[in-house]
Design an enzyme around this catalytic site. Structure first.
Site, PDB file in Angstrom:
ATOM      1  N   LYS A 229      47.145  45.512  40.209  1.00 49.39           N
ATOM      2  CA  LYS A 229      46.405  45.025  39.038  1.00 49.39           C
ATOM      3  C   LYS A 229      44.965  45.507  39.147  1.00 49.39           C
ATOM      4  CE  LYS A 229      43.945  42.242  37.313  1.00 49.39           C
ATOM      5  NZ  LYS A 229      42.675  42.657  36.673  1.00 49.39           N
TER       6      LYS A 229
ATOM      7  N   GLU B  89      39.193  40.611  50.763  1.00 46.94           N
ATOM      8  CA  GLU B  89      37.999  41.385  51.103  1.00 46.94           C
ATOM      9  C   GLU B  89      36.969  41.011  50.047  1.00 46.94           C
ATOM     10  OE1 GLU B  89      35.273  43.528  51.462  1.00 46.94           O
ATOM     11  OE2 GLU B  89      36.365  45.371  50.949  1.00 46.94           O
TER      12      GLU B  89
ATOM     13  N   CYS C  19      30.506  46.215  48.408  1.00 45.68           N
ATOM     14  CA  CYS C  19      30.674  44.939  49.120  1.00 45.68           C
ATOM     15  C   CYS C  19      29.834  44.925  50.393  1.00 45.68           C
ATOM     16  CB  CYS C  19      32.131  44.663  49.412  1.00 45.68           C
ATOM     17  SG  CYS C  19      32.979  45.995  50.253  1.00 45.68           S
TER      18      CYS C  19
ATOM     19  N   GLU D 287      25.124  36.958  46.624  1.00 39.25           N
ATOM     20  CA  GLU D 287      25.394  38.380  46.431  1.00 39.25           C
ATOM     21  C   GLU D 287      24.937  38.777  45.022  1.00 39.25           C
ATOM     22  OE1 GLU D 287      29.575  39.795  46.042  1.00 39.25           O
ATOM     23  OE2 GLU D 287      28.989  41.278  47.543  1.00 39.25           O
TER      24      GLU D 287
HETATM   25  P1  NAI Z   1      36.152  39.298  40.129  1.00 46.58           P
HETATM   26  O1  NAI Z   1      36.379  38.747  41.495  1.00 46.58           O
HETATM   27  O2  NAI Z   1      36.349  38.385  38.957  1.00 46.58           O
HETATM   28  O3  NAI Z   1      37.130  40.564  39.875  1.00 46.58           O
HETATM   29  C1  NAI Z   1      37.851  41.257  40.855  1.00 46.58           C
HETATM   30  C2  NAI Z   1      39.313  41.391  40.432  1.00 46.58           C
HETATM   31  O4  NAI Z   1      39.914  40.101  40.351  1.00 46.58           O
HETATM   32  C3  NAI Z   1      39.540  42.030  39.064  1.00 46.58           C
HETATM   33  O5  NAI Z   1      40.703  42.827  39.101  1.00 46.58           O
HETATM   34  C4  NAI Z   1      39.791  40.823  38.178  1.00 46.58           C
HETATM   35  O6  NAI Z   1      40.547  41.123  37.024  1.00 46.58           O
HETATM   36  C5  NAI Z   1      40.566  39.926  39.105  1.00 46.58           C
HETATM   37  N1  NAI Z   1      40.564  38.495  38.762  1.00 46.58           N
HETATM   38  C6  NAI Z   1      39.609  37.791  38.109  1.00 46.58           C
HETATM   39  N2  NAI Z   1      39.978  36.507  37.978  1.00 46.58           N
HETATM   40  C7  NAI Z   1      41.188  36.380  38.557  1.00 46.58           C
HETATM   41  C8  NAI Z   1      42.092  35.287  38.763  1.00 46.58           C
HETATM   42  N3  NAI Z   1      41.810  34.061  38.335  1.00 46.58           N
HETATM   43  N4  NAI Z   1      43.235  35.523  39.420  1.00 46.58           N
HETATM   44  C9  NAI Z   1      43.542  36.750  39.877  1.00 46.58           C
HETATM   45  N5  NAI Z   1      42.742  37.816  39.710  1.00 46.58           N
HETATM   46  C10 NAI Z   1      41.579  37.634  39.063  1.00 46.58           C
HETATM   47  O7  NAI Z   1      34.717  39.924  40.095  1.00 46.58           O
HETATM   48  P2  NAI Z   1      33.747  40.161  38.828  1.00 46.58           P
HETATM   49  O8  NAI Z   1      33.688  38.917  38.006  1.00 46.58           O
HETATM   50  O9  NAI Z   1      34.152  41.367  38.124  1.00 46.58           O
HETATM   51  O10 NAI Z   1      32.347  40.386  39.553  1.00 46.58           O
HETATM   52  C11 NAI Z   1      31.512  39.285  39.859  1.00 46.58           C
HETATM   53  C12 NAI Z   1      30.883  39.417  41.207  1.00 46.58           C
HETATM   54  O11 NAI Z   1      31.896  39.493  42.208  1.00 46.58           O
HETATM   55  C13 NAI Z   1      30.054  40.652  41.429  1.00 46.58           C
HETATM   56  O12 NAI Z   1      28.765  40.513  40.918  1.00 46.58           O
HETATM   57  C14 NAI Z   1      30.065  40.726  42.929  1.00 46.58           C
HETATM   58  O13 NAI Z   1      29.107  39.849  43.458  1.00 46.58           O
HETATM   59  C15 NAI Z   1      31.436  40.256  43.306  1.00 46.58           C
HETATM   60  N6  NAI Z   1      32.349  41.389  43.543  1.00 46.58           N
HETATM   61  C16 NAI Z   1      32.567  41.794  44.822  1.00 46.58           C
HETATM   62  C17 NAI Z   1      33.356  42.899  45.081  1.00 46.58           C
HETATM   63  C18 NAI Z   1      33.609  43.387  46.462  1.00 46.58           C
HETATM   64  O14 NAI Z   1      33.839  44.573  46.669  1.00 46.58           O
HETATM   65  N7  NAI Z   1      33.651  42.545  47.463  1.00 46.58           N
HETATM   66  C19 NAI Z   1      33.948  43.678  43.992  1.00 46.58           C
HETATM   67  C20 NAI Z   1      33.699  43.132  42.679  1.00 46.58           C
HETATM   68  C21 NAI Z   1      32.920  42.037  42.490  1.00 46.58           C
END
Ligand code: NAI
Ligand code: MG
Length: 503
Positions: free
Chosen positions: A193, A268, A302, A403
């Site tokens: 996904k 992660e 990250c 973050e």
């Molecule tokens: P997010 O954690 O919502 O998105 C990451 C993935 O999770 C996407 O594929 C999204 O569609 C999916 N997702 C979202 N809600 C979900 C749920 N309830 N159940 C299952 N999957 C779900 O991150 P977002 O909102 O795009 O970014 C927000 C913050 O998260 C960023 O500002 C950053 O601080 C952090 N982040 C950290 C990352 C890393 O590499 N550790 C990568 C992306 C975001």
């Protein structure tokens, strides 16, 4: 990989805009059951340029059923050598389509094209090649127990089953493929996904998976929103494991969703990684590395080094050096060859980062450089934020604790070389993903490395990045488990003990 490339970008753009990218389920491209689509936006311009299917629960159910069928239908029994050959073939196909994939990644995510070539396409191919090697090297142990009688006991490592891989938008293609690679090596089948902000390169991958010759249903790709497709995958009773990369908040949601069938979970998550520069550090290396450690990929990394701790004897020089680099950094569209830093991925991320900078100001931090938006030529409507350095930051401020995931560095100083004190400051975070140390004193470096609460410690390291051989993951709220290396493959296995009584 220096591009002069004669790639036909206009043809790619026309193709991407003409055709909504469909879901890849059971070896076929199909539209979402609901018929709904996601508007895909180029973050350098704010213009929508393509659509992708918005899969939901029904599509996830179909994809999981296809993955289960492939798992039960013999994928785990495919010889390790054959699995490896298919993975190597896929790596070659990815490289053969490098231009298409890299340009698509840049249009979708905004990253500089050079980074898309190396950080997306190159890294993905190398993940496949490295993990293809593991397919033939997953082994158990033989163990002599102490209970009565004569026994031959052994452990088997078997594939965990159907895997749900949920990936974010910051390195969309590389992360998707790295999860696939380890899972495929272990003999698992997968439902991937991608993030709704960046669905395109993963959607294109289906074609290459078909061409490589993987059996139907071994890899399924469902683009869609997190709250629908993502949540359905995380909660699905027939998914044996979820591997997630993204925010800590959603990581906790994933854990909650996993409780129905106690599926295995690896996470992660975010970071707030420290860069520690001692007074004796080689600043000609430390300064540019610290700068690119936070400005690279616009800070959407990250492991970004978002908290700087520099010894007071070099603090001013370090801040000036990083600020000068920030000012000279070429910010622009990822498509223009001189760009060093692209836009943030979305309007939402741009607002989020700007609101952090504002909160830093209101809590007493000073802006040494940057601090606002910027509109490079030809990029009206793009989501750019200037590379920014904040000073006067102290623990307790939101900008230091949370973050930001943008090109924003919090610069702090330390007064003496007491390693325990430095470690205490560096460890004062809920996160524990990465860290970086700069000193010519190997004893200080190693002592600090042992004390840091971080899954990765880099000492005097210039450049580099994620290597498929090096375990990657976090302490504390940066996650559960490790990706890459032996640990990364074993995370897709169950350990079984078999005891044979010899009478
Ligand atoms: P997010 O954690 O919502 O998105 C990451 C993935 O999770 C996407 O594929 C999204 O569609 C999916 N997702 C979202 N809600 C979900 C749920 N309830 N159940 C299952 N999957 C779900 O991150 P977002 O909102 O795009 O970014 C927000 C913050 O998260 C960023 O500002 C950053 O601080 C952090 N982040 C950290 C990352 C890393 O590499 N550790 C990568 C992306 C975001
Ligand atoms: Mg996008």
């Amino acid at each position: 990989m220096n591009a002069p490339t004669n790639f036909d970008l206009d043809a790619l753009k026309a193709d991407l805009s003409a055709k909504s990218r469909e879901l890849f389920i059971g070896g076929k491209y199909v539209p979402a059951a609901s018929g709904e689509t996601i508007d895909v936006v180029n973050p350098a311009t704010g213009q929508s340029f393509a659509t992708a299917a918005a899969g939901g629960e029904e599509d996830i159910n179909r994809a999981v059923a296809a993955a289960r069928k492939a798992f039960d239908g013999g994928w785990p029994q495919t010889s390790p050598a054959q699995r490896a050959r298919l993975m190597l073939k896929l790596a070659d196909l990815i490289e053969a389509n490098a231009d298409e994939l890299a340009f698509t990644e840049t249009l979708d995510n905004g990253m500089p094209l050079m980074m898309a070539k190396m950080g997306a396409v190159g890294a993905a191919a190398e993940q496949l090649r490295y993990n293809a090697g593991w397919a033939t090297k997953i082994t158990g142990e033989t163990i002599t127990p102490s209970f009565p009688g004569e026994w031959q006991c052994m452990t088997l490592r078997q594939p965990v089953g159907v895997v749900g891989a949920i990936v974010p938008w910051n390195f969309p293609f590389a992360m998707a493929v790295s999860k696939l690679a380890a899972a495929l090596a272990a003999g698992c089948t997968i439902v991937l996904k991608p993030a709704e902000q960046t669905p395109l390169t993963a959607a294109l991958l289906g074609r290459l998976i078909g061409e490589a010759g993987f059996p139907e249903g071994v890899v399924n790709i469902v683009t869609g929103y997190g709250h629908s497709a993502g949540a359905a995958l995380a909660a699905h009773p027939d998914v044996n494991k979820v591997s997630f990369t993204g925010s800590t908040a959603i990581g906790k949601e994933i854990i909650r969703a996993s409780t129905g069938n106690l599926k295995r979970v690896t996470l992660e998550l975010g970071g707030k990684s420290p860069t520690v520069i001692f007074g004796d550090a080689d600043l000609s290396k430390a300064i540019p590395s610290a700068a690119m450690g936070i400005f690279g990929n616009s800070g959407q990394v990250c492991a970004a080094g978002s908290r700087l701790f520099a010894h007071e004897s070099v603090f001013e020089q370090v801040v000036e050096g990083i600020s000068a680099m920030a000012q000279n950094l070429k910010v622009g569209s990822g498509l223009s060859p001189e760009t060093q830093m692209g836009p943030l991925v979305s309007d939402k991320q741009q607002e989020r980062v700007l609101s952090y900078i504002e909160s830093g100001g209101s809590e007493g931090a000073s802006v040494a450089v940057g601090g606002g938006t910027v509109t490079p030529e030809g990029c009206e409507g793009g989501y750019f934020v200037q590379p920014t350095v904040l000073t006067g930051t102290v623990s307790g401020m939101k900008v230091v604790e949370e973050e930001i995931f943008g090109p924003v560095l919090c610069a702090m100083r330390f007064g003496d070389d007491d390693i325990d004190m430095i470690a205490k400051s560096a460890n004062a975070s809920d996160y524990g993903l990465s860290s970086s140390i700069w000193t010519e004193n190997i004893t200080s470096a190693l002592k600090l490395a042992r004390r840091l609460e971080a899954g990765n410690v880099r000492i005097n390291g210039v450049g580099g990045g994620v290597d498929p051989a090096l375990p990657l993951g976090g302490f504390k709220q940066s996650g559960w488990g490790r990706e890459c290396g032996r640990a990364g493959v074993e995370a897709y296995t169950e350990l079984k003990t078999v005891s044979i009584g010899l009478g």
